[in-house]
Design a protein around this motif. Sequence first.
Motif, mmCIF file in Angstrom:
data_model
loop_
_atom_site.group_PDB
_atom_site.id
_atom_site.type_symbol
_atom_site.label_atom_id
_atom_site.label_comp_id
_atom_site.label_asym_id
_atom_site.label_seq_id
_atom_site.Cartn_x
_atom_site.Cartn_y
_atom_site.Cartn_z
ATOM 1 N N LEU A 108 34.664 -3.793 31.888
ATOM 2 C CA LEU A 108 33.408 -3.070 31.698
ATOM 3 C C LEU A 108 32.366 -3.522 32.713
ATOM 4 C CD1 LEU A 108 31.601 -1.161 30.026
ATOM 5 C CD2 LEU A 108 31.123 -3.096 28.514
ATOM 6 N N ALA A 109 32.261 -4.834 32.935
ATOM 7 C CA ALA A 109 31.295 -5.339 33.913
ATOM 8 C C ALA A 109 31.631 -4.833 35.312
ATOM 9 C CB ALA A 109 31.280 -6.867 33.871
ATOM 10 N N GLU A 110 32.912 -4.823 35.677
ATOM 11 C CA GLU A 110 33.299 -4.336 37.005
ATOM 12 C C GLU A 110 33.039 -2.851 37.147
ATOM 13 O OE1 GLU A 110 37.360 -5.381 37.413
ATOM 14 O OE2 GLU A 110 37.002 -7.561 37.473
ATOM 15 N N ALA A 111 33.337 -2.056 36.093
ATOM 16 C CA ALA A 111 33.111 -0.614 36.173
ATOM 17 C C ALA A 111 31.631 -0.293 36.257
ATOM 18 C CB ALA A 111 33.744 0.080 34.961
ATOM 19 N N ASN A 112 30.793 -1.020 35.526
ATOM 20 C CA ASN A 112 29.351 -0.765 35.566
ATOM 21 C C ASN A 112 28.775 -1.141 36.924
ATOM 22 O OD1 ASN A 112 26.887 0.040 34.426
ATOM 23 N ND2 ASN A 112 26.382 -2.075 33.877
ATOM 24 N N ALA A 113 29.263 -2.231 37.488
ATOM 25 C CA ALA A 113 28.785 -2.619 38.809
ATOM 26 C C ALA A 113 29.222 -1.622 39.872
ATOM 27 C CB ALA A 113 29.302 -4.023 39.153
ATOM 28 N N ALA A 114 30.420 -1.015 39.706
ATOM 29 C CA ALA A 114 30.919 -0.039 40.675
ATOM 30 C C ALA A 114 30.386 1.358 40.431
ATOM 31 C CB ALA A 114 32.453 -0.021 40.651
ATOM 32 N N GLY A 115 29.694 1.600 39.300
ATOM 33 C CA GLY A 115 29.154 2.926 39.005
ATOM 34 C C GLY A 115 30.203 3.911 38.513
ATOM 35 N N ASP A 116 31.298 3.440 37.931
ATOM 36 C CA ASP A 116 32.361 4.309 37.409
ATOM 37 C C ASP A 116 32.006 4.681 35.972
ATOM 38 O OD1 ASP A 116 34.621 5.641 36.724
ATOM 39 O OD2 ASP A 116 36.028 4.085 37.388
ATOM 40 N N ALA A 117 31.390 5.864 35.785
ATOM 41 C CA ALA A 117 30.898 6.267 34.466
ATOM 42 C C ALA A 117 32.042 6.473 33.479
ATOM 43 C CB ALA A 117 30.063 7.542 34.588
ATOM 44 N N GLU A 118 33.131 7.083 33.917
ATOM 45 C CA GLU A 118 34.241 7.361 32.997
ATOM 46 C C GLU A 118 34.892 6.059 32.517
ATOM 47 O OE1 GLU A 118 36.924 9.998 34.860
ATOM 48 O OE2 GLU A 118 35.528 11.714 34.879
ATOM 49 N N GLU A 119 35.054 5.086 33.400
ATOM 50 C CA GLU A 119 35.647 3.812 32.994
ATOM 51 C C GLU A 119 34.724 3.065 32.035
ATOM 52 O OE1 GLU A 119 38.679 0.918 32.886
ATOM 53 O OE2 GLU A 119 38.597 3.021 33.533
ATOM 54 N N VAL A 120 33.396 3.139 32.283
ATOM 55 C CA VAL A 120 32.441 2.529 31.358
ATOM 56 C C VAL A 120 32.552 3.173 29.988
ATOM 57 C CG1 VAL A 120 29.988 2.260 30.840
ATOM 58 C CG2 VAL A 120 30.836 1.776 33.142
ATOM 59 N N TYR A 121 32.674 4.508 29.955
ATOM 60 C CA TYR A 121 32.811 5.237 28.687
ATOM 61 C C TYR A 121 34.083 4.817 27.953
ATOM 62 C CZ TYR A 121 34.019 9.207 25.695
ATOM 63 O OH TYR A 121 34.412 9.986 24.646
ATOM 64 N N ARG A 122 35.184 4.714 28.688
ATOM 65 C CA ARG A 122 36.449 4.343 28.044
ATOM 66 C C ARG A 122 36.407 2.916 27.503
ATOM 67 N NH1 ARG A 122 38.809 7.540 32.292
ATOM 68 N NH2 ARG A 122 38.901 5.686 33.622
ATOM 69 N N LYS A 123 35.897 1.968 28.273
ATOM 70 C CA LYS A 123 35.893 0.580 27.831
ATOM 71 C C LYS A 123 34.933 0.358 26.668
ATOM 72 C CE LYS A 123 38.978 -0.646 30.718
ATOM 73 N NZ LYS A 123 40.336 -0.912 30.204
ATOM 74 N N LEU A 124 33.746 0.990 26.733
ATOM 75 C CA LEU A 124 32.819 0.839 25.606
ATOM 76 C C LEU A 124 33.389 1.446 24.331
ATOM 77 C CD1 LEU A 124 29.152 1.392 26.860
ATOM 78 C CD2 LEU A 124 30.128 -0.610 25.752
ATOM 79 N N GLY A 125 34.007 2.634 24.460
ATOM 80 C CA GLY A 125 34.611 3.252 23.285
ATOM 81 C C GLY A 125 35.746 2.424 22.711
ATOM 82 N N ARG A 126 36.551 1.849 23.574
ATOM 83 C CA ARG A 126 37.655 1.020 23.095
ATOM 84 C C ARG A 126 37.155 -0.255 22.430
ATOM 85 N NH1 ARG A 126 42.762 -1.214 26.717
ATOM 86 N NH2 ARG A 126 43.629 -2.592 25.102
#
Length: 507
Positions: free
Chosen positions: A160-178
């Motif tokens: 989640l930290a890596e996806a948020n730093a990279a600006g990957d919205a879909e990965e942030v959504y998936r990790k937060l939901g999981r």
Amino acid sequence: MSHEPDSPEPVDEGAFGIDAFSVDDRLRLFHFAAAEKRHEYLWLLRAFDRGRANYQVLLHASDAVALVERLAADHPAAGAVGDVQPLLDALADWQILDRSYDGTRAANLAEYRNRHYVYQFTQAGYRAYRAVEDVLGARLEDAQLSRLVFPDILGDLHALAEANAAGDAEEVYRKLGRLDSVLNEMAQRAARFYLMLGDLARTNDTRPEVFLAHKDTLLAHMREFTAELGRYAPLLAEAVEKAAATGVDRMIEYAAEADERLFRSPAERLGDWQHRWDGIVHWFAEREHSETERLQDATVTAIRSVLALLRRVTEARRGGVSRESQLRHLAQWFTSCESDEDAHTLFQAVFGLGAPRHIAVPYADPEQIPGRTSWWQAEPVELARTLVQSGRTPALHGPGRIERNDDRRALLRAEQLKEQAERRSAANALASDGVYGRTLDEPETRALLTLLDVALAARVPVSRLVTTASGSAHGVRLTLTPTEGSTTVDTVRGRLHLDGLRLEVTA
């Protein structure tokens, strides 16, 4: 002063789907579970669930009958379902099923006017059915603590930290939901586990074997979970802080942007994801009173409770019945008393707190205790138990009857006679065949050693250098005569060497 019940929650006129169900409508969804034909309703809904799994959503009454017959092939209890049409109408009235008109089944005008209907689950009805199935299918194995999810949670937080730093919205959504779903499942499992422990503590008097069969597994499971939670708690808190350092607001915006829920406004999505992130922080990153600390404290407390319960169950089984069970049965007896007089009689019989019984017993030697000595200083008088309990002095009785076991005595006597006969026969064999030049068997060896023991005990010196001895038993005599050198007797136990002596056995 009367209190009017709260009125049902009003339904939003613009709502549809499950939001259109009021509180009363949602409560009516569970009528089928308490109805007279609840088993038939349940099997019919299971048939609809099987059709739904096969993408057969709309079912006619004939389709429902066919599905029920297929269920009956695997589950004979489903064969009790009779006419499905009244069952379908009742489920439709309770809004568990949705009833709609199917004009394609009409072959003529008469059938068109007969209004053929098809049925399907409503969204709320399916949830009510699944809730009932979850209750019916609940097992003891479902109550367990999930210690294997901690590595996955830690990995998802780093991702989640890596996806948020990279600006990957879909990965942030998936990790937060999981993360949210995993935490919800872990909380539900922990709640079921501690409820299961409470149920075991309440029912151990009636079912101690259930607890004793699972005590070792419970203790090992809780200790392993506590160890894993203590090991991963600081790592998870550090990972949450690392993810928050990449920007919480941006993370929430990314998750809300990728959220595909159509009927939620952007503000509602932002609020929902903010609430989920606050839950993750509350679980792991709060310095004081976080959910991980509470869960660890609850697990340690549960271990102590299980050990205390084990001690209670063990003591109860050692004594036959626990004190708690005795008091419960006694309370039921008091409740069942028809009158106060019966209750007082029961109380007197159980606790014996009636009027005292006065007993006068003199000392065995009255002159031993002076009359001026106070009762507090004088030696107590020994009282008989029968005198204290019934007020009667103990009476002297004769000796009790001696129990004789004639069969056992006869068996022992027969064995004794048999042994005596064997010894006499062995002694006669020693007298007739002698002890030298052959190997003595076991009975002859025992007879020889017995004779030798008697002869040595009766040995008398004839002179300073010559000693003679003799002994008799079993009808024969053994004489020890001096001789030069040594003699040897062979037996089944080995060789007997006699220095300067010779054995003679005579009848």
